[in-house]
Design a protein around this motif. Structure first.
Motif, PDB file in Angstrom:
ATOM      1  N   VAL A 330       0.927  -1.091  -0.070  1.00  0.00           N
ATOM      2  CA  VAL A 330       0.101  -0.005   0.026  1.00  0.00           C
ATOM      3  C   VAL A 330       0.903   1.296   0.075  1.00  0.00           C
ATOM      4  CG1 VAL A 330      -1.662   1.240   1.375  1.00  0.00           C
ATOM      5  CG2 VAL A 330      -1.886  -1.155   1.115  1.00  0.00           C
ATOM      6  N   GLN A 331       1.812   1.258   0.838  1.00  0.00           N
ATOM      7  CA  GLN A 331       2.678   2.517   0.738  1.00  0.00           C
ATOM      8  C   GLN A 331       3.418   2.569  -0.438  1.00  0.00           C
ATOM      9  OE1 GLN A 331       5.656   2.157   4.000  1.00  0.00           O
ATOM     10  NE2 GLN A 331       6.332   4.225   3.725  1.00  0.00           N
ATOM     11  N   ALA A 332       3.959   1.582  -1.269  1.00  0.00           N
ATOM     12  CA  ALA A 332       4.669   1.538  -2.370  1.00  0.00           C
ATOM     13  C   ALA A 332       3.721   2.062  -3.326  1.00  0.00           C
ATOM     14  CB  ALA A 332       5.171   0.267  -2.653  1.00  0.00           C
ATOM     15  N   ILE A 333       2.445   1.622  -3.512  1.00  0.00           N
ATOM     16  CA  ILE A 333       1.571   2.162  -4.486  1.00  0.00           C
ATOM     17  C   ILE A 333       1.354   3.635  -4.191  1.00  0.00           C
ATOM     18  CG2 ILE A 333      -1.056   2.061  -5.384  1.00  0.00           C
ATOM     19  CD1 ILE A 333      -0.792  -0.969  -4.596  1.00  0.00           C
ATOM     20  N   PHE A 334       0.926   3.982  -3.144  1.00  0.00           N
ATOM     21  CA  PHE A 334       0.506   5.507  -3.026  1.00  0.00           C
ATOM     22  C   PHE A 334       1.942   6.262  -3.395  1.00  0.00           C
ATOM     23  CE2 PHE A 334      -3.145   4.487  -0.173  1.00  0.00           C
ATOM     24  CZ  PHE A 334      -3.997   4.656  -0.957  1.00  0.00           C
ATOM     25  N   ALA A 335       3.347   5.999  -2.890  1.00  0.00           N
ATOM     26  CA  ALA A 335       4.348   6.742  -3.130  1.00  0.00           C
ATOM     27  C   ALA A 335       4.603   6.949  -4.525  1.00  0.00           C
ATOM     28  CB  ALA A 335       5.517   6.086  -2.098  1.00  0.00           C
ATOM     29  N   SER A 336       4.482   5.621  -5.166  1.00  0.00           N
ATOM     30  CA  SER A 336       4.940   5.674  -6.572  1.00  0.00           C
ATOM     31  C   SER A 336       4.067   6.516  -7.383  1.00  0.00           C
ATOM     32  CB  SER A 336       5.217   4.174  -6.865  1.00  0.00           C
ATOM     33  OG  SER A 336       6.133   3.508  -6.122  1.00  0.00           O
ATOM     34  N   TYR A 337       2.762   6.048  -7.306  1.00  0.00           N
ATOM     35  CA  TYR A 337       1.818   6.785  -8.018  1.00  0.00           C
ATOM     36  C   TYR A 337       1.892   8.300  -7.941  1.00  0.00           C
ATOM     37  CZ  TYR A 337      -2.938   7.852  -9.793  1.00  0.00           C
ATOM     38  OH  TYR A 337      -4.083   8.520 -10.532  1.00  0.00           O
ATOM     39  N   SER A 338       1.958   8.804  -6.714  1.00  0.00           N
ATOM     40  CA  SER A 338       1.882   9.956  -6.252  1.00  0.00           C
ATOM     41  C   SER A 338       2.864  10.887  -7.078  1.00  0.00           C
ATOM     42  CB  SER A 338       1.625  10.565  -4.899  1.00  0.00           C
ATOM     43  OG  SER A 338       0.524   9.846  -4.269  1.00  0.00           O
ATOM     44  N   TRP A 339       4.299  10.163  -6.837  1.00  0.00           N
ATOM     45  CA  TRP A 339       5.446  10.933  -7.549  1.00  0.00           C
ATOM     46  C   TRP A 339       5.524  11.118  -9.083  1.00  0.00           C
ATOM     47  CZ3 TRP A 339      10.998   8.460  -8.019  1.00  0.00           C
ATOM     48  CH2 TRP A 339      11.911   9.566  -8.066  1.00  0.00           C
ATOM     49  N   LEU A 340       4.904   9.996  -9.495  1.00  0.00           N
ATOM     50  CA  LEU A 340       4.740   9.773 -11.062  1.00  0.00           C
ATOM     51  C   LEU A 340       3.654  10.807 -11.434  1.00  0.00           C
ATOM     52  CD1 LEU A 340       5.308   6.148 -11.865  1.00  0.00           C
ATOM     53  CD2 LEU A 340       6.883   8.032 -12.263  1.00  0.00           C
ATOM     54  N   LEU A 341       2.460  10.889 -10.826  1.00  0.00           N
ATOM     55  CA  LEU A 341       1.410  11.760 -11.229  1.00  0.00           C
ATOM     56  C   LEU A 341       1.870  13.402 -11.048  1.00  0.00           C
ATOM     57  CD1 LEU A 341      -1.412  12.456 -12.129  1.00  0.00           C
ATOM     58  CD2 LEU A 341      -2.201  12.038  -9.790  1.00  0.00           C
ATOM     59  N   SER A 342       2.353  13.662  -9.888  1.00  0.00           N
ATOM     60  CA  SER A 342       3.021  14.964  -9.673  1.00  0.00           C
ATOM     61  C   SER A 342       4.095  15.243 -11.055  1.00  0.00           C
ATOM     62  CB  SER A 342       3.628  15.253  -8.507  1.00  0.00           C
ATOM     63  OG  SER A 342       4.513  14.400  -8.247  1.00  0.00           O
ATOM     64  N   GLN A 343       4.954  14.322 -11.286  1.00  0.00           N
ATOM     65  CA  GLN A 343       5.652  14.575 -12.383  1.00  0.00           C
ATOM     66  C   GLN A 343       4.890  14.821 -13.807  1.00  0.00           C
ATOM     67  OE1 GLN A 343       8.899  11.576 -12.697  1.00  0.00           O
ATOM     68  NE2 GLN A 343       8.865  11.327 -10.664  1.00  0.00           N
ATOM     69  N   ALA A 344       3.780  13.987 -13.973  1.00  0.00           N
ATOM     70  CA  ALA A 344       3.031  14.127 -15.106  1.00  0.00           C
ATOM     71  C   ALA A 344       2.286  15.574 -15.294  1.00  0.00           C
ATOM     72  CB  ALA A 344       2.118  13.005 -15.201  1.00  0.00           C
ATOM     73  N   VAL A 345       1.815  16.024 -14.059  1.00  0.00           N
ATOM     74  CA  VAL A 345       1.373  17.490 -13.950  1.00  0.00           C
ATOM     75  C   VAL A 345       2.448  18.366 -14.430  1.00  0.00           C
ATOM     76  CG1 VAL A 345       0.355  19.346 -12.495  1.00  0.00           C
ATOM     77  CG2 VAL A 345      -0.349  16.759 -12.115  1.00  0.00           C
ATOM     78  N   TYR A 346       3.410  18.116 -13.981  1.00  0.00           N
ATOM     79  CA  TYR A 346       4.648  19.220 -14.613  1.00  0.00           C
ATOM     80  C   TYR A 346       4.851  19.242 -16.087  1.00  0.00           C
ATOM     81  CZ  TYR A 346       5.864  20.819 -10.041  1.00  0.00           C
ATOM     82  OH  TYR A 346       6.039  21.420  -8.737  1.00  0.00           O
TER      83      TYR A 346
END
Length: 549
Positions: A330-346
């Motif tokens: 669970v921690q890995a999913i949220f950490a990875s998804y959030s980091w990649l999504l914020s990069q995609a926003v940029y």
């Protein structure tokens, strides 16, 4: 029209007028063969709401700069979105299905990394590198666990708290191992020379998760309204806000290569469990926050793609040994998804505009002794409304079981050192990023991609100040309007105080939570600072540059 003209014209002209109308009416009928009629819109309640949302999504899509897109996401609410609050390390019991559902993630259960990592380096070279680094890694472990003095930066009161000491040891081990890895591998892997390192960065991400059922209170309120009664059980979108802070992260100017083709990620056999219940049943809570997307740096940085991130598992609370792997997942999913999504926003994508190419992240979760490795590929960011169940694209997650780097440290010696953990970590560092051939920012402007590219000084300064203020999430100077308990009892439920003077906005039928971000008085400009002080009403207030969203 004809009736009005008939009253104003003499009788002799009526026949002429009839002839003219008949003539042009016939000519119009002859030309209707090439007329393109507008589409017939569905006027149902669900269709009207969907069209209203699509209009807002398209407005955000047309905004040119990254910062203005984030301001546009905050435009509907002055006090912020009432969001599901996710914090790194807060892992409720039995929450894996919920994490997969709201991130649209398929987890492979074979406890292995992709076969892609076996071809990065030959077995002989990997064994040689592991043997050369083993002695240095053991020295780091011995020093941090046995000889390191921490009285200088940890107070005497905290020295007796085991959790604080364990966090300090974990962070120190990761810092030293990362330093040693970069020093040993930079000479043969030149991409490591161009990496940027962030220590304990700020990771925040906002997205919409759909398919969630309404709360019982919301259902009862809808059933009281006649035209909404039959839509009371419709699922809703919930805003989700994630806040995390890894131990450290490495980033590069180019993205990592995709692990598998996005076409293979649309396979319907890659199942995603459904979790449509209110997240509060798991122990999560909601709070008002502005939508923030920060991958550890501000927009415009050259190194804008993630390479590797370390996360501490000391913050996670494991209810039992059986659920330890699930909590780490669970921690890995949220950490990875959030980091990649914020990069995609940029890169110009948002939670309502899907990515046009996959993004990959490598995540390491450790407490210093046990290490778990995760590879995450972001293929889609659409998980709102109808996309919650109908989006064929899946995000992919590969994660290993927690593996011990060593068994114990006694008398200045390391016992049971596990070289497999070291070899896996080496492959994460030598995974070389590559520049993609496609256009990376299709939803940003050609010449203006960030606020810093805007030529107008006044507009650039105003947008920068507004963006940083929103990202800081400071509270407003006026508190959110609320209905106190005595008002709910005596004025709303029982209506026993009809003579009280109406003072609050809700008493006039206005909800303060529907206030938009730009609904406030502009900044007042003193007379001495105006362009034309002689004009009293012109230039009294500063200009505002809110995006059209």
């Amino acid at each position: 029209m004809y009736t009005g003209l008939q009253k104003s014209l003499p009788n002799c002209s009526i026949n002429i007028l009839k002839f003219v109308i008949r003539k042009y009416a016939v000519d119009t009928l002859k030309e209707t063969g090439d007329v393109i009629y507008p589409p017939i819109s569905d006027l149902s309640y669900r269709a009207r709401i969907r069209r209203k949302d699509d209009v807002w999504y398209n407005k955000i899509k047309k905004i040119e700069t990254v910062e203005e897109k984030l301001i546009g996401l905050n435009m509907p609410h002055y006090y912020g979105w009432k969001s599901l609050y996710l914090e790194e390390g807060n892992v409720p019991y039995n929450s894996l299905n919920h994490a997969q559902y709201i991130t649209h993630t398929h987890v492979l259960n074979d406890n292995k990394l992709p076969e892609f990592y076996n071809s990065l380096i030959t077995t002989e070279e990997l064994n040689s590198l592991a043997q050369n680094m083993k002695k240095y890694i053991e020295d780091i472990i011995i020093f941090e666990y046995c000889h390191r003095l921490r009285e200088q930066y940890i107070s005497d009161e905290e020295l007796h708290k085991e959790k604080i000491i364990q966090n300090a040891v974990t962070n120190a081990v990761v810092f030293q191992i990362n330093r040693m890895m970069l020093a040993a591998l930079s000479s043969i892997q030149t991409h490591l020379l161009d990496t940027e390192i962030d220590f304990e960065p700020r990771i925040e991400t906002f997205w919409f998760a759909g398919g969630i059922e309404r709360s019982p209170i919301a259902k009862r309120q809808r059933r009281r309204i006649k035209y909404l009664k039959k839509y009371a059980d419709d699922p809703i979108n919930i805003p989700v806000q994630y806040l995390g802070s890894p131990i450290l992260q490495l980033r590069h100017s180019s993205p990592l290569r995709e692990v598998i083709s996005p076409i293979d990620c649309a396979n319907p056999e890659l199942t995603i469990p459904k979790f449509e219940f209110d997240p509060r049943v798991l122990g999560y809570r909601f709070s008002y926050r502005h939508a923030t997307c920060i991958p550890g740096f501000w927009p415009g940085d050259a190194a804008e793609f993630g390479l590797l991130s370390y996360h501490s598992t000391n913050k996670s609370y494991f209810h039992s040994a059986y659920k330890e792997k699930e909590a780490i997942t669970v921690q890995a999913i949220f950490a990875s998804y959030s980091w990649l999504l914020s990069q995609a926003v940029y890169q110009g994508f948002t939670t309502v505009q899907d990515v046009t190419y996959p993004l990959v992240a490598q995540t390491v979760l450790t407490n210093g002794q046990y290490w778990s490795f995760c590879v995450y590929q972001l293929n889609t960011t659409l998980s709102h409304s109808e996309y919650a169940d109908n989006n064929p694209m899946r995000n992919m997650c590969w994660i290993t079981e927690p593996m011990p780097l060593f068994e114990k440290v006694e008398d200045g010696k390391v016992y049971g050192f596990n070289e497999d953990v070291l070899k896996t970590l080496i492959t994460f560092y030598i995974n070389r990023p590559e520049q993609k051939n496609e256009y990376m920012t299709p939803y940003l402007g050609e010449s203006v991609k960030h606020i810093a590219d805007i030529a107008d000084v006044e507009q650039r300064t105003w947008l920068e100040s507004t963006f940083k203020h929103l990202m800081s999430n400071r509270p407003r100077h006026v508190k959110k309007p609320e209905i106190y308990h005595w008002q709910k009892i005596y004025k709303i439920d029982n209506k026993t105080r009809p003579m009280d003077k109406k003072r609050d906005p809700w008493e006039f039928g206005w909800s303060g939570m529907k206030r938009r971000l730009n609904q406030h008085a502009p900044r007042y400009v003193p007379k001495c600072l105006r362009e034309n002080p002689k004009l009293k009403k012109i230039g009294r207030f500063a200009k505002q540059y809110y995006p059209d969203a």
